[in-house]
Design an enzyme around this catalytic site. Structure first.
Site, PDB file in Angstrom:
ATOM      1  N   ILE A   2       0.865  -1.200   0.000  1.00  0.00           N
ATOM      2  CA  ILE A   2       0.000   0.000   0.000  1.00  0.00           C
ATOM      3  C   ILE A   2       0.895   1.241   0.000  1.00  0.00           C
ATOM      4  O   ILE A   2       1.752   1.373   0.874  1.00  0.00           O
ATOM      5  CB  ILE A   2      -0.898   0.044   1.261  1.00  0.00           C
ATOM      6  CG1 ILE A   2      -1.724  -1.228   1.411  1.00  0.00           C
ATOM      7  CG2 ILE A   2      -1.790   1.277   1.225  1.00  0.00           C
ATOM      8  CD1 ILE A   2      -2.544  -1.279   2.706  1.00  0.00           C
ATOM      9  N   LYS A  10       5.596   0.394  12.769  1.00  0.00           N
ATOM     10  CA  LYS A  10       4.950   1.035  11.609  1.00  0.00           C
ATOM     11  C   LYS A  10       4.100   2.214  12.052  1.00  0.00           C
ATOM     12  O   LYS A  10       4.080   3.260  11.393  1.00  0.00           O
ATOM     13  CB  LYS A  10       4.095  -0.001  10.870  1.00  0.00           C
ATOM     14  CG  LYS A  10       4.934  -1.094  10.217  1.00  0.00           C
ATOM     15  CD  LYS A  10       4.065  -2.270   9.812  1.00  0.00           C
ATOM     16  CE  LYS A  10       4.856  -3.352   9.105  1.00  0.00           C
ATOM     17  NZ  LYS A  10       4.114  -4.623   8.991  1.00  0.00           N
TER      18      LYS A  10
HETATM   19  N1  HSE Z   1       6.030  -9.211   9.248  1.00  0.00           N
HETATM   20  C1  HSE Z   1       5.368  -8.116   8.618  1.00  0.00           C
HETATM   21  C2  HSE Z   1       3.874  -8.374   8.574  1.00  0.00           C
HETATM   22  C3  HSE Z   1       5.913  -7.941   7.231  1.00  0.00           C
HETATM   23  O1  HSE Z   1       3.460  -9.509   8.800  1.00  0.00           O
HETATM   24  O2  HSE Z   1       3.126  -7.439   8.339  1.00  0.00           O
HETATM   25  C4  HSE Z   1       5.397  -6.700   6.545  1.00  0.00           C
HETATM   26  O3  HSE Z   1       5.938  -5.551   7.131  1.00  0.00           O
END
Ligand code: HSE
Ligand code: NAP
Length: 430
Positions: free
Chosen positions: A138, A207
């Protein structure tokens, strides 16, 4: 035609090999969109003998990614190793010191050192690009930094971890056990090298810290994120959620409150009628609310080789075209640094499940503890299974303050009739 953009890739796992494959298979299309070729001149990983399913001929091999950052014939170093420190950080720092642009998918690195690295890059007029670090395929970084730049963002939330969403979805649909589904997510290349980063909510918190910086113009504050993972989400809670009209999702939420910006990652009960309740499997979704644009919703695959490579390559095309912006939307030195709002001040409705001995007075004792903390009940569900076993007692509340809920639950768990640690899941009003 301009000269090629030369790139060196450190890390040839799921994302690194996926990026080499995409650059190879989409060569013609990329040439047109970037205005020049993007040529991989060097690569690095630990094990040279490993078959990665991609053609590495013509690329110089480095065992040491820092040597690659220092010595490769490259304009850009693409860091796809992972981890907040260690080889990944040294590689990125070496690349910037050598005046090379950096593209990374490494949210852990950005969550811990993003502001410092942005300062280092901007001081030299270099790009530090990280579209792939949040929500896989995205394009949410560009959306927040560029597409929504005219808005004051009031709230941002989303499903930010593909592994957790895959586990929660598969458990609900198939009744399979948590560990079994996690192993499958690992095989599919979704999970982090250490999957506890996924299931304990840390990856989603990395994130969220990056998105909060982009959306609210603040220095990245990972330490300020309240984090809970999905280890304690049980099949029973998933069933009760459905009965109450909710679905359980691990959400990352950042919003402006009267006490500052709240940043939190935890399992949430989301109403079944909201779009995010229907984002399933490895898909991620991000909802951003701006004062002029209103609500925007982004959805796509959040992990895996193809989607993540797609994001890495979009950053490379930007660099090839000479498109650049401040790393987090405003110059790193101008990012605000007010503290994140304390979780204890969070206000919202709650779902709580107790396992209790089925005897007279239990509900009254629990209700008294909640009453004393001025927590108002919305609904109570109790279904006896057997007079000899504990039975689940489920409550939902109206808006309550987190600190009051925690005090009430601490008191309730000391009651003799409560035989397991209570499970509390916040209900999110979306
Ligand atoms: N381990 C992460 C997830 C990978 O499952 O979203 C993507 O950032
Ligand atoms: P991965 O499959 O584990 O690959 C990591 C690569 O880095 C491997 O090639 C490994 O070498 C190399 N490596 C590890 N430690 C090293 C060291 N000390 N020195 C040199 N090389 C080293 O990881 P991935 O899933 O591709 O993830 C890479 C990055 O992308 C991480 O930051 C991750 O968080 C991020 N990301 C991943 C996804 C996803 O879906 N997987 C999505 C978005 C972002 P060997 O192969 O020789 O072992």
């Amino acid at each position: 035609m301009s000269k090629p953009l030369k790139i060196a890739i450190a890390g040839l796992g799921t994302v690194g090999a996926g990026t080499v494959k995409l650059l190879h298979e989409q060569r013609e299309l990329i040439l047109r969109r970037a205005g020049r070729a993007i040529q991989v001149t060097a690569v690095s990983a630990r094990d040279k003998s490993k078959d990665r399913g991609v053609d590495l001929s013509g690329m110089r091999w480095f065992d040491d990614p820092v040597a690659l950052a220092n010595e490769a014939d490259a304009d850009v170093v693409v860091e796809l190793i992972g981890g907040a420190d260690g080889a990944a950080r040294r590689t990125v720092e070496a690349a910037l010191a050598k005046a090379r642009h950096v593209v990374t998918a490494n949210k852990a690195l950005l969550a811990h050192h993003g502001t410092t690295l942005a300062r280092a890059a901007e001081a030299k007029g270099l790009t530090l690009a990280f579209e792939a670090s949040v929500a896989g395929g995205i394009p949410i970084v560009k959306a927040l930094r560029e597409g929504l730049a005219g808005n004051r963002i009031t709230r941002l939330y989303g499903i930010l971890n593909g592994t957790c969403n895959y586990i929660l979805t598969t458990m609900r649909k198939t009744g399979r056990a948590f560990g079994d589904v996690l192993t499958e997510a690992q095989k599919l290349g979704y999970a982090e090298a250490d999957p506890s980063f996924d299931i304990d909510g840390i990856d989603a918190a990395h994130k969220l810290a990056v998105l909060t910086s982009l959306a609210f113009g603040r220095a990245v504050d990972f330490a300020g994120v309240h984090v809970e993972g999905i280890r304690h989400v049980s099949a029973l809670d998933i069933e009760y959620a459905a009965e109450l009209g909710y679905r359980i999702k691990l959400l990352g939420i950042a919003r402006q409150t009267d006490h500052g910006i709240e940043q939190r990652v935890h399992p949430c009960m989301v109403p079944l009628e909201t779009p995010i309740a229907h984002v399933e499997g490895v898909f991620n979704a991000v909802v951003a609310e701006g004062d002029f644009v209103g609500q925007t919703v982004f959805e796509g695959r959040g992990a895996g080789a193809g989607p993540t490579a797609s994001a890495v390559v979009s950053d490379l095309i930007d660099i090839a075209r000479g498109r650049s912006t401040a790393t987090f939307g405003v110059p790193a030195g101008d990012l605000a640094s007010e503290p994140t709002a304390a979780m204890e001040r969070h206000v919202g409705p709650y779902y709580v499940r107790f396992m209790v001995v089925d005897q007279p007075g239990v509900v009254a004792d629990i209700a008294a503890a909640l009453r004393d903390e001025r927590v108002s009940l919305e609904a109570v569900l109790q279904r006896a299974r057997s007079p000899d076993e504990g039975v689940p007692l489920v409550l939902t509340t109206h808006n309550a303050e987190e600190a009051a809920m925690r005090r009430a639950i601490s008191r309730i768990e000391t009651l003799k009739s409560v035989i397991e640690p209570p499970r509390m899941i916040r209900i999110e009003s979306l």
